[in-house]
Design an enzyme around this catalytic site. Sequence first.
Site: not given
Ligand code: ACO
Length: 437
Positions: A363, A268, A307
Amino acid sequence: MPKEALSILDQRTHSTYEIPTHDGTIRAMDLRQMKTGPEDFGLMTYDPAFMNTASCRSSITFIDGDKGILRYRGYPIEQLAEKCTFLEVAYLILFGELPTAPQLKEWVAEITHHTMLHETTKKFLEGFRYDAHPMGMLTSTVAALSTVYPEARHVLDPTVRALEIKRLIGKMPTIAAYTYRHSLGYPYVYPDNDFSYSENFMNMLWKMAEPKYQPNPIMARALDILFILHADHEQNCSANAMRAVGSSQADPFLSTAAACAALSGPLHGGANEEVLKMLDVIGSKDKVPAYMDKVKAGEFKLMGFGHRIYKNYDPRARIIKWAADKVFEVTGRNAKLDIALELERIALEDDYFVKRKLYPNVDFYSGIMYQAMGFKPEIFTVLFAIPRTAGWLAQWQELITDPEQKIARPRQVYIGEGARDVVPMENRVVVAPHPAA
Ligand code: ACO
């Protein structure tokens, strides 16, 4: 039959139910009537991580994640960032309308007069270790304010609520600046009422021996824009924590501390700090492709990408990129920008990211800009928490005044052991630990 309804045939009992729909939702409680017999509890929904569950009706923030739209109270984020100050936007988020000039004057004066911390709170901050993480200090100190203002527990009293809202918005930059100075071993700087909200924050961060701090206007405006962009984001993890804790009628300081704790996580608000660490690990632009291969192999995530709601370019990331360019005109270009731009270029073309609709989020560029402004990565999430306090408080106020809301209490699907008797110690055998242990 209601005009808008679902007809559901329960194959288990061959019964049919008419379930009304409102605003594209059904009420989960309407499913409870679907039972297989008198002993059956009734049907529930199972939705880990609230992937498809609306927990409230809200009129604060609208997001269309597919189109990349963000609006506070109906106003596009782009217009607010261009035309308003952060305190104007905080007023809008909290009270529903943009302030008139006299309303804004009064609001700014009130917030400004609540920036000072009680000396005991300052002493409390002094007790942290020299290397304590600023988010830990911020979270604990916000919680500690609950002991300074015990009347805050009267959450159903609108006058008390209004006062605590002003206190929290006023004091967050002061606590944030103190956590920063503490980590550097510098003496604390008291608020200066001559300055705007962001200028005063800069003053408390960076004033040294000079008699009067002179904030750079471009940096102050950039910071104010960053504050506007971070002010609210509907039912995200920390807003949900604020609402969940607030639903027990805990006071707003404790609820805000819970929201801060949720924000601190790397998935987050903690992601901005992680982005900078990641750029450090990558080191140079030519190493980006090899790093991306590891991301695609599932070794780690690309921080600052993806996201839950946005499946398009995060509109805030676009504005931050613009504001960062303004900051670089003053500070010089951050060398990490080249690595970030290369990461973005590859990600926007690469099938792995395109298929999963992974775009830069808020971010991704904020950290690069903060670093150019002179902040250390450890403080980045604290910079996020300052403006988000306005959003948390608006969510909390909406919750408290919503007659439909009750204490938040999700259901579970129990998958553990059935009833069993305690075995005497001498007869117990070692069993493999439960996977969740
Ligand atoms: N890098 C690589 N792969 C990713 C990323 C990433 N940053 N984010 C998601 N994916 C992939 C997942 O591995 C998944 O792949 P799969 O379908 O092969 O399993 C797919 O994309 C879907 O991702 P989920 O994790 O199911 O998406 P979710 O909605 O649960 O997660 C989140 C959202 C937590 C923001 C995620 O994208 C992440 O961890 N990003 C990196 C951390 C980040 O930047 N967080 C800040 C968010 S903005 C905020 O809160 C202010």
